[in-house]
Write a protein that holds these residues in place. Sequence first.
Motif, mmCIF file in Angstrom:
data_model
loop_
_atom_site.group_PDB
_atom_site.id
_atom_site.type_symbol
_atom_site.label_atom_id
_atom_site.label_comp_id
_atom_site.label_asym_id
_atom_site.label_seq_id
_atom_site.Cartn_x
_atom_site.Cartn_y
_atom_site.Cartn_z
ATOM 1 N N MET A 69 51.304 60.200 98.334
ATOM 2 C CA MET A 69 51.487 58.818 98.779
ATOM 3 C C MET A 69 50.280 58.275 99.533
ATOM 4 O O MET A 69 50.113 57.072 99.652
ATOM 5 N N GLN A 70 49.443 59.139 100.038
ATOM 6 C CA GLN A 70 48.337 58.717 100.894
ATOM 7 C C GLN A 70 47.484 57.605 100.289
ATOM 8 O O GLN A 70 47.303 56.563 100.924
ATOM 9 N N MET A 77 47.615 49.004 102.485
ATOM 10 C CA MET A 77 46.966 48.496 103.700
ATOM 11 C C MET A 77 45.800 47.575 103.350
ATOM 12 O O MET A 77 45.636 46.521 103.954
ATOM 13 N N LEU A 78 44.998 47.986 102.370
ATOM 14 C CA LEU A 78 43.865 47.148 101.954
ATOM 15 C C LEU A 78 44.355 45.814 101.393
ATOM 16 O O LEU A 78 43.796 44.756 101.699
ATOM 17 N N ARG A 79 45.408 45.855 100.591
ATOM 18 C CA ARG A 79 45.967 44.612 100.048
ATOM 19 C C ARG A 79 46.429 43.695 101.181
ATOM 20 O O ARG A 79 46.148 42.502 101.179
ATOM 21 N N LEU A 117 54.397 49.152 92.856
ATOM 22 C CA LEU A 117 54.033 50.382 93.548
ATOM 23 C C LEU A 117 53.548 50.072 94.967
ATOM 24 O O LEU A 117 53.943 50.729 95.925
ATOM 25 N N LEU A 118 52.716 49.036 95.104
ATOM 26 C CA LEU A 118 52.204 48.669 96.425
ATOM 27 C C LEU A 118 53.318 48.112 97.308
ATOM 28 O O LEU A 118 53.347 48.385 98.512
ATOM 29 N N ASP A 119 54.246 47.363 96.729
ATOM 30 C CA ASP A 119 55.391 46.863 97.499
ATOM 31 C C ASP A 119 56.246 48.018 98.004
ATOM 32 O O ASP A 119 56.724 48.004 99.141
ATOM 33 N N MET A 120 56.439 49.039 97.167
ATOM 34 C CA MET A 120 57.223 50.204 97.573
ATOM 35 C C MET A 120 56.532 50.942 98.728
ATOM 36 O O MET A 120 57.160 51.293 99.724
ATOM 37 N N ALA A 121 55.229 51.143 98.610
ATOM 38 C CA ALA A 121 54.493 51.821 99.682
ATOM 39 C C ALA A 121 54.540 51.001 100.964
ATOM 40 O O ALA A 121 54.771 51.543 102.055
#
Length: 182
Positions: A69-70, A77-79, A117-121
């Motif tokens: 997940m890292q 975070m970048l987004r 994927l980014l929304d889930m993270a």
Amino acid sequence: VPEEIWAVVNPQAEQEMVVGIYANEQDEAVFVGRPDLWYVNDYGLFVVDFKSTSSDEQDRLERYQTYNMQPRYYAAMLREKLRREGAQVPPIYLNHIILSTRGKHAYGPPWPATPELLDMAWGRMVKAAAEIVTAGPQSILDANIGTHCTWCDFNPIDVAVLTGGSGDDVIATQYTTREGRK
């Protein structure tokens, strides 16, 4: 390291990135990350995660691409940082590179970090922020927001720091010095 990595213009290696996440209207948890490498080119933003191994490199690559997940958190975070700065978010790609002590390196091709994927993270990070601000200092909480957090040799230190404890105390009690080495 693949040649295309050496050719990157303006790479950001181990650059500290800080993002505050409000768990509610007044309490903020601050997340700090240091991606191994990230860069932007004509195709998008790339987050590269390096790992090392002395065992089956291809198996390790597949495992990290599936479960690690890292880099997903770093990409989220970048987004978020770009959004807060009012910048247009380019396509984001994740890439794993396994460096082997046996010389049999494994290079994963970059793959798109979809908005889902980014929304889930990001959702997991928001959930962790809520747990952190309600737990308070010195509380123990489930800090394993990734599926492989327990694999890390330094997980006890990570948990202490994440929950407001003292990493130095964990080092003093759980890690010993032998023959002048830690």
